[in-house]
Scaffold this active site. Sequence first.
Site, PDB file in Angstrom:
ATOM      1  N   HIS A 138       0.921  -1.053   0.019  1.00  0.00           N
ATOM      2  CA  HIS A 138       0.047  -0.071  -0.234  1.00  0.00           C
ATOM      3  C   HIS A 138       0.773   1.273  -0.028  1.00  0.00           C
ATOM      4  O   HIS A 138       0.682   2.036  -0.728  1.00  0.00           O
ATOM      5  CB  HIS A 138      -0.864  -0.107   1.408  1.00  0.00           C
ATOM      6  CG  HIS A 138      -1.788   1.212   1.456  1.00  0.00           C
ATOM      7  ND1 HIS A 138      -3.318   1.108   1.273  1.00  0.00           N
ATOM      8  CD2 HIS A 138      -1.203   2.285   2.083  1.00  0.00           C
ATOM      9  CE1 HIS A 138      -3.589   2.360   1.521  1.00  0.00           C
ATOM     10  NE2 HIS A 138      -2.365   3.104   2.122  1.00  0.00           N
ATOM     11  N   GLU A 139       1.834   1.436   0.945  1.00  0.00           N
ATOM     12  CA  GLU A 139       2.641   2.626   0.968  1.00  0.00           C
ATOM     13  C   GLU A 139       3.470   2.886  -0.158  1.00  0.00           C
ATOM     14  O   GLU A 139       3.733   3.830  -0.572  1.00  0.00           O
ATOM     15  CB  GLU A 139       3.633   2.473   2.356  1.00  0.00           C
ATOM     16  CG  GLU A 139       2.789   2.273   3.740  1.00  0.00           C
ATOM     17  CD  GLU A 139       1.648   3.542   3.579  1.00  0.00           C
ATOM     18  OE1 GLU A 139       2.043   4.436   3.440  1.00  0.00           O
ATOM     19  OE2 GLU A 139       0.843   3.016   4.609  1.00  0.00           O
ATOM     20  N   HIS A 142       1.569   4.742  -2.620  1.00  0.00           N
ATOM     21  CA  HIS A 142       1.781   6.129  -2.529  1.00  0.00           C
ATOM     22  C   HIS A 142       2.980   6.610  -3.277  1.00  0.00           C
ATOM     23  O   HIS A 142       3.048   7.405  -3.809  1.00  0.00           O
ATOM     24  CB  HIS A 142       1.605   6.297  -1.058  1.00  0.00           C
ATOM     25  CG  HIS A 142       0.123   6.190  -0.497  1.00  0.00           C
ATOM     26  ND1 HIS A 142      -0.782   6.594  -1.039  1.00  0.00           N
ATOM     27  CD2 HIS A 142      -0.277   5.654   0.736  1.00  0.00           C
ATOM     28  CE1 HIS A 142      -1.774   6.271  -0.196  1.00  0.00           C
ATOM     29  NE2 HIS A 142      -1.514   5.917   0.935  1.00  0.00           N
TER      30      HIS A 142
HETATM   31  N1  ARG Z   1      -3.225   3.473   6.982  1.00  0.00           N
HETATM   32  C1  ARG Z   1      -2.028   3.323   6.175  1.00  0.00           C
HETATM   33  C2  ARG Z   1      -2.192   4.354   5.231  1.00  0.00           C
HETATM   34  O1  ARG Z   1      -2.911   5.126   5.200  1.00  0.00           O
HETATM   35  C3  ARG Z   1      -1.850   1.993   5.623  1.00  0.00           C
HETATM   36  C4  ARG Z   1      -3.106   1.067   5.531  1.00  0.00           C
HETATM   37  C5  ARG Z   1      -2.473  -0.552   5.135  1.00  0.00           C
HETATM   38  N2  ARG Z   1      -3.586  -1.459   5.063  1.00  0.00           N
HETATM   39  C6  ARG Z   1      -3.254  -2.695   5.228  1.00  0.00           C
HETATM   40  N3  ARG Z   1      -4.436  -3.510   5.242  1.00  0.00           N
HETATM   41  N4  ARG Z   1      -2.097  -3.001   5.392  1.00  0.00           N
HETATM   42  O2  ARG Z   1      -1.111   4.615   4.287  1.00  0.00           O
HETATM   43 ZN    ZN Z   2      -2.511   5.147   2.506  1.00  0.00          ZN
END
Ligand code: ARG
Ligand code: ZN
Length: 225
Positions: A138-139, A142
């Site tokens: 996820h990161e 970004h």
């Molecule tokens: N809350 C974090 C973000 O906004 C990461 C979320 C990751 N989710 C997961 N299921 N690993 O960047």
């Molecule tokens: Zn995020």
Amino acid sequence: PRLPVTVPMWAHVLTDGRLGASDTAVRSQVAMLNAAYGGELGGADTGIRFRLDGITRTVNAAWFRDPVTFERSIKRARKGGAETLNLYVAQLGELVLGYSTYPYLYRSDPRLDGVVIDWRSLPGGSLRNFDRGFTGVHEIGHWFGLLHTFEHGCAAPGDGVDDTAPEGQPTQGCPAGKDTCVGDGPDPLHNFMDYSDDRCMSEFTPGQALRMQEMWAAYRAPEAD
Ligand code: ARG
Ligand code: ZN
Ligand code: CA
């Protein structure tokens, strides 16, 4: 089918001397990145792959426990240019599992470029619902310029990608289904850029793959690439 992109990568492990990621866990994280970005878990093959060039280890309890406060310090370990993914693995907290800089910010402060994630979110880690390494997936989305699938709620332009259904609120947990923007198709709760638990996540879309490729070409690709 997208252009093949191989991202050079360095992992910077912070530890207090006792807790922190092992080299084995870092290697499983990289394998999980390649599976996720390769479409092996579902969804699109983004054409993006990761090559781990090295791991640094720094013993510093304060930096390990509070990487946000010590951001400039931990990022002194940074290697390479805009094309190199620097992944810092420290301890964050249950609320923030990780965070990243965006590609278009590289030029304003190159030294801060990179991704910070909690060591317990690596594959096999101890964060119960976030233990498959998808926080890193996820990161890094970004880092490639992707926004959350719930960006702008149900309003245009959403996440700026045309094949992810708009989403009014982030998904929590792993519901069987959810539809927060009526008439636009079900919420993309299996998407890596939502907030679902790791067991719920499996895909990037072709539109997200395209956006990542465009961002790579515009902001990160080496000149001769
Ligand atoms: N809350 C974090 C973000 O906004 C990461 C979320 C990751 N989710 C997961 N299921 N690993 O960047
Ligand atoms: Zn995020
Ligand atoms: Ca909908």
